[in-house]
Each structure stands twice: as structure tokens, then as C-alpha cells.
Design a protein around this motif. Structure first.
Motif, short mmCIF file in Angstrom:
data_model
loop_
_atom_site.label_atom_id
_atom_site.label_comp_id
_atom_site.label_asym_id
_atom_site.label_seq_id
_atom_site.Cartn_x
_atom_site.Cartn_y
_atom_site.Cartn_z
N TYR A 47 14.58 71.02 -13.39
CA TYR A 47 15.54 69.92 -13.55
C TYR A 47 15.08 68.94 -14.63
CZ TYR A 47 18.81 66.25 -12.37
OH TYR A 47 19.80 65.30 -12.44
N ASP A 48 13.80 68.57 -14.58
CA ASP A 48 13.26 67.61 -15.55
C ASP A 48 13.30 68.20 -16.96
OD1 ASP A 48 12.86 65.85 -13.55
OD2 ASP A 48 10.69 66.14 -13.39
N HIS A 49 12.96 69.49 -17.07
CA HIS A 49 13.00 70.12 -18.39
C HIS A 49 14.43 70.10 -18.95
CE1 HIS A 49 12.85 72.97 -21.62
NE2 HIS A 49 13.67 73.78 -20.98
N VAL A 50 15.37 70.55 -18.13
CA VAL A 50 16.77 70.61 -18.60
C VAL A 50 17.27 69.21 -18.94
CG1 VAL A 50 19.14 71.17 -17.92
CG2 VAL A 50 17.28 72.78 -17.40
N SER A 51 16.99 68.25 -18.05
CA SER A 51 17.43 66.86 -18.27
C SER A 51 16.88 66.30 -19.58
CB SER A 51 16.94 65.98 -17.12
OG SER A 51 17.89 65.99 -16.08
N SER A 52 15.69 66.72 -19.95
CA SER A 52 15.06 66.17 -21.15
C SER A 52 15.69 66.69 -22.44
CB SER A 52 13.57 66.51 -21.16
OG SER A 52 13.38 67.89 -21.45
N THR A 53 16.53 67.75 -22.33
CA THR A 53 17.06 68.36 -23.55
C THR A 53 18.38 67.74 -24.01
OG1 THR A 53 18.28 70.09 -22.35
CG2 THR A 53 16.00 70.60 -22.99
N PHE A 54 18.98 66.87 -23.18
CA PHE A 54 20.23 66.22 -23.63
C PHE A 54 20.39 64.84 -23.04
CE2 PHE A 54 21.49 68.57 -19.85
CZ PHE A 54 22.32 67.71 -19.19
N THR A 91 22.62 73.86 -18.72
CA THR A 91 22.96 73.25 -17.42
C THR A 91 23.23 74.33 -16.37
OG1 THR A 91 25.28 73.02 -18.05
CG2 THR A 91 23.90 71.07 -18.34
N ASP A 92 23.70 75.49 -16.82
CA ASP A 92 23.91 76.59 -15.85
C ASP A 92 22.58 77.08 -15.28
OD1 ASP A 92 26.82 76.86 -16.07
OD2 ASP A 92 26.40 77.42 -18.13
N ALA A 93 21.53 77.09 -16.12
CA ALA A 93 20.20 77.46 -15.62
C ALA A 93 19.73 76.43 -14.60
CB ALA A 93 19.20 77.58 -16.77
N ALA A 94 20.03 75.15 -14.87
CA ALA A 94 19.64 74.10 -13.93
C ALA A 94 20.43 74.20 -12.63
CB ALA A 94 19.84 72.72 -14.56
N VAL A 95 21.73 74.53 -12.74
CA VAL A 95 22.53 74.70 -11.52
C VAL A 95 22.00 75.89 -10.72
CG1 VAL A 95 24.83 75.16 -10.57
CG2 VAL A 95 24.58 73.59 -12.51
N ALA A 96 21.59 76.95 -11.42
CA ALA A 96 20.98 78.11 -10.74
C ALA A 96 19.77 77.64 -9.92
CB ALA A 96 20.56 79.17 -11.75
N LEU A 113 25.19 67.09 -13.59
CA LEU A 113 24.68 67.72 -14.82
C LEU A 113 25.84 68.13 -15.72
CD1 LEU A 113 21.79 70.03 -13.57
CD2 LEU A 113 21.58 68.20 -15.27
N ASN A 114 26.91 68.63 -15.11
CA ASN A 114 28.07 69.06 -15.90
C ASN A 114 28.84 67.88 -16.48
OD1 ASN A 114 28.73 72.17 -15.90
ND2 ASN A 114 27.65 71.70 -14.00
N VAL A 115 28.86 66.77 -15.76
CA VAL A 115 29.45 65.55 -16.34
C VAL A 115 28.62 65.13 -17.54
CG1 VAL A 115 30.02 63.12 -15.96
CG2 VAL A 115 30.36 64.77 -14.10
N ARG A 116 27.30 65.03 -17.34
CA ARG A 116 26.40 64.52 -18.38
C ARG A 116 26.48 65.33 -19.67
NH1 ARG A 116 20.63 64.37 -16.26
NH2 ARG A 116 20.28 64.17 -18.50
N ILE A 117 26.50 66.68 -19.53
CA ILE A 117 26.52 67.51 -20.73
C ILE A 117 27.82 67.29 -21.50
CG2 ILE A 117 27.46 69.66 -19.72
CD1 ILE A 117 24.50 69.71 -22.07
N ASN A 118 28.93 67.07 -20.79
CA ASN A 118 30.20 66.82 -21.48
C ASN A 118 30.25 65.43 -22.10
OD1 ASN A 118 31.94 69.26 -21.27
ND2 ASN A 118 31.45 69.03 -19.10
N LEU A 119 29.60 64.46 -21.46
CA LEU A 119 29.56 63.10 -22.02
C LEU A 119 28.93 63.09 -23.41
CD1 LEU A 119 28.56 60.70 -19.06
CD2 LEU A 119 30.84 61.16 -19.99
N THR A 120 27.99 64.03 -23.66
CA THR A 120 27.32 64.03 -24.97
C THR A 120 28.29 64.35 -26.11
OG1 THR A 120 26.69 66.37 -24.84
CG2 THR A 120 25.11 64.78 -23.95
#
Lengths: 209, 209
Positions: B202-209, B147-152, A165-172
Motif C-alpha cells: 500500500y505504501d509503495h503504491v501510494s508513493s507513486t502518485f 492501483t489494481d495491484a494495491a486492490v489485489a 485508491l481509485n478516487v485518488r488515481i483519477n483525481l491526478t
């Protein structure tokens, strides 16, 4: 500078919970890997000289070495992730009045974002390596500690997903299309491998009790 | 006795990796929850007074309180899991020569195994609570920290799965059928809820970026 791993668990959790964005999820991903690596070593130690495990005695020191080396790398990454994040913040603060300043800032930011992607990418790769070791340990290690091998796999898999997830967010934020394409392909492979490997370990351990 | 959370991360990892079976996977499950709770608090802190998040400002202190309370409970459970494990070890060492000794030992062991199941059961329940808070934070918190909320959520879910494995392994030694049945049913519910909730986050967070 003090290393994060030299703070107490309590102080680390307080720092994590605070309004400072670093350390954040990337450091937690690396710590999750470190916890999994430590548990993997523990199961190996608990298998040394145990009756019924004669056939794997020669392999245990090698597995312990591999797990301990991963743990060392993970503990370095806990700090590196925070450092990489702080580099992005510093680059964002660069002046952007003149065209030259803008160009310098743009270049510094791109470098910082690539750094901020590389650290969790490294974490994700190590978590994938750890899953392979955890799989061996779940099959060969002391059956009395088999849930610890499974917890090691759960922490490796959580670390892998968190790192990705942290890789992906930085790739943006990265404009180098070739880099983005290459890393995007790698994290898809890592993620798929992680899901399959961690499920295999979990199912194996679950089937034993 | 020193609390585990008062040791440095490095020392905790060394202790975990050692040939001593405690701390083990149960303590790691609680720590995983604590890391998730801390990250949840962080995202809330990073949302306070931020433009664009006016409508959730009143909710943030409540979410922070809930996350901080969970974190406190998790940090206690890190030690409690190790204490509960050590009680099983002590009970196993009780004399078993006479019939009376055997009966006393049997009773002490049953009590110790129930204690060793109750601690991770508590951890699993708190991880389920944490997933609910992480879900709110993933939807309402600062998008820059999503992404920090998703890691949580990943850490809460790993903690939940790890805790449930530790409950299950202890249930295999508990003879009180009513207890085993009741707890078995509860962990199935907790596990299903965890899988669904963490996937939704995870799906919600993934859908935002």
C-alpha cells in the motif's frame, strides 16, 4: 448489455484476470462492499426469533433493510465502475488534430475522469455507511455468527480503501482544483473513519472469544 | 451438487444474505483471495509486450501462472468452507442418548471442527502467498494499473484476516491442545506477515502518485 452481476463467479473472475483493464479494482471495491452487506444481512437473519435476542427483534428488520439497500447500490456500482472506465478510454480515442478537436477531447476527458472518480467515491461513502451497520450488528447480532459480522467489516473496509485508491488515481487527471480539493478532503475523512470503525469492530469481536 | 462459483454473483450474494449460515464468512474469505489473485493476473497481462517493461517480460508468465494457480485453489476453498461448516452441523445433529452415542458424536464433532479450522487455515496461507506475488506485481507491473495491484493486496489481506477469524473461532471448540497450540502460533505469524506485507504494498503504491 449483460450486467456483470449476472455472470457466474467463475466467469467474473476469468474476466477480471484477463488482459482487459475493466472490470478492475473499482468494480472489485464495489463487490467487496456487496459481500460485506450480504454478510451483515445474514447475521441479522440468524438473530431473528432467537432466544436471548428479544430486545433487538424490532431493530433487525430495519438493519436488514439498510444492508439490503446498500447491497443493491453496490451491485449497481460494480457495473458503473466499468462503464465509467470505458468512458475514459472512449474519450482518449477522440481525434486531436485541430484545436477544436483538442478542446472537445479535453472537455470529454475531464468529464470522463470526474465520472471515474465519482463512482468509487460513491462506493467509499457506502462502505463507510456499511461499517456503521456492521458495528451495530456485531454488537446486537447472534454471537454464534459474530465472526461473520467481523468479516463483513473487513470486506467493507477493504472496499473503502480500494475505492479511495481509485478516487485518488483519477483525481491526478482532474484539472478542476476546487473539485480535487473538496474530494481529497472527503476521502481523508472517509479513510480515517473507516480505519477507526473497522478496528473498533474487529477489537470488539476479537474480545468475545 | 452445484458449485458456488457456478452461480451468478447476484445469486451468490442472495444466498450469502439469506438466513442460512453457509456460505458465510469463510467462503467470503476465499472469494476475497480469488478476487485478489484475478486482479494480480490482470496487471501482469496488462504489462506483457508493453514498452518500458522489457526487463520483466520473462517473469510475467511465471507470475501469471502462480496467480492463476492460487485463484483455482481459492475457488475450490469457497465451496470447501461451506462443506466443512455443514459437516459440523451434521455432527451436532448426531444422537446423544447413550454413552456410546455421546462418544461417537464427540469424536465426529472434533473431526468436523478440525476440518472447519483447516479450510480457512489453508485460505490464510494462500492469501499470504498471494501478498508476496502482489508485492512483486506492484513493483514490476504496468504503472497504469498499479492501483489494481494495491486492490489485489487489499483483498488478499482482507481474505487473510477473515480466514484467521474463522480459524480462531473453530479452535475454541477443538480439544487437541497440541493442534490448537501449533495452529495458534501459525496464524499469529500469518497475521503479522500479512499486516507488514500489505502495508508495504500500500505504501509503495501510494508513493507513486
Amino acid at each position: 448489455m449483460n450486467r456483470l452481476v449476472d455472470t457466474t463467479l467463475c466467469a467474473f473472475l476469468d474476466e477480471l484476470a484477463s488482459g482487459s483493464p475493466a472490470p478492475g479494482g473499482g468494480s472489485v471495491a464495489a463487490l467487496s462492499g456487496a459481500l460485506g452487506a450480504a454478510l451483515t444481512s445474514m447475521v441479522c437473519h440468524l438473530t431473528i426469533h432467537k432466544p436471548g435476542y428479544e430486545s433487538v427483534q424490532n431493530e433487525l428488520p430495519i438493519l436488514i433493510d439498510r444492508a439490503n439497500n446498500l447491497r443493491k447500490e453496490f451491485t449497481v456500482l460494480i457495473d458503473e465502475d466499468t462503464t465509467a472506465y470505458n468512458r475514459v478510454v472512449s474519450a482518449l480515442k477522440l481525434p486531436k488534430e485541430t484545436e477544436e478537436e483538442k478542446a472537445t477531447r479535453r472537455e470529454a476527458l475531464q468529464k470522463a475522469f470526474i465520472g471515474a472518480a465519482e463512482v468509487p467515491l460513491h462506493t467509499a461513502r457506502l462502505c463507510a455507511d456499511l461499517l456503521k451497520i456492521a458495528d451495530e450488528v456485531a454488537h446486537k447480532g447472534n454471537k454464534n455468527s459474530i465472526t461473520d459480522a467481523a468479516v463483513a467489516a473487513l470486506m467493507a473496509q477493504a472496499g473503502l480503501e480500494a475505492a479511495i485508491l481509485n478516487v485518488r488515481i483519477n483525481l491526478t487527471s482532474i484539472k478542476d482544483a476546487e473539485y480535487v480539493e473538496r474530494v481529497s478532503a472527503e476521502i481523508i475523512d472517509l479513510q480515517q473513519m473507516g480505519v477507526e470503525q473497522s478496528k473498533a469492530i474487529y477489537d470488539h469481536v476479537s474480545s468475545t472469544f
